[in-house]
Design a protein around this motif. Structure first.
Motif, PDB file in Angstrom:
ATOM      1  N   ASN A  21       0.921  -1.647   0.387  1.00  0.00           N
ATOM      2  CA  ASN A  21      -0.028   0.181   0.180  1.00  0.00           C
ATOM      3  C   ASN A  21       0.982   1.141   0.106  1.00  0.00           C
ATOM      4  OD1 ASN A  21      -2.276  -1.271  -0.186  1.00  0.00           O
ATOM      5  ND2 ASN A  21      -2.627  -1.209   2.437  1.00  0.00           N
ATOM      6  N   GLN A  25       0.515   4.061  -3.550  1.00  0.00           N
ATOM      7  CA  GLN A  25       0.005   5.620  -2.583  1.00  0.00           C
ATOM      8  C   GLN A  25       1.603   6.368  -3.660  1.00  0.00           C
ATOM      9  OE1 GLN A  25      -0.940   5.714   1.521  1.00  0.00           O
ATOM     10  NE2 GLN A  25      -1.005   8.363   0.774  1.00  0.00           N
ATOM     11  N   ARG A  28       1.573   6.645  -7.701  1.00  0.00           N
ATOM     12  CA  ARG A  28       0.473   7.280  -8.020  1.00  0.00           C
ATOM     13  C   ARG A  28       0.931   9.123  -7.696  1.00  0.00           C
ATOM     14  NH1 ARG A  28      -3.102   3.647  -5.211  1.00  0.00           N
ATOM     15  NH2 ARG A  28      -3.213   4.752  -3.775  1.00  0.00           N
TER      16      ARG A  28
END
Length: 70
Positions: A21, A25, A28
């Motif tokens: 995760n 993140q 992105r």
């Protein structure tokens, strides 16, 4: 994504789901135009950059209480 970077990063973020995760993140963010926090080479993918940032301590996990200043 280079396996040696994954191994080093998993020594720092021991929970694999949290590591996934965190890298996702950051990928992105990098893809949306954020600047890398570490020196990069043209051969590095964004996942490698994110993993290197974790390894070098540029990105850290902060729990919600710390983030809120409690």
């Amino acid at each position: 994504m280079k396996s040696d970077l994954v191994e080093k990063a998993s020594d720092i973020v021991t929970d694999p789901l949290v590591l996934i995760n965190l890298v996702s993140q950051r990928v992105r963010q990098l893809n949306s135009g954020r600047s890398p926090l570490v020196p990069t080479r043209p051969s590095m993918g964004v996942a490698d950059i994110a993993l290197t940032e974790i390894i070098e301590g540029k990105i850290k996990l902060v729990n919600k209480a710390e983030a809120a200043g409690e």
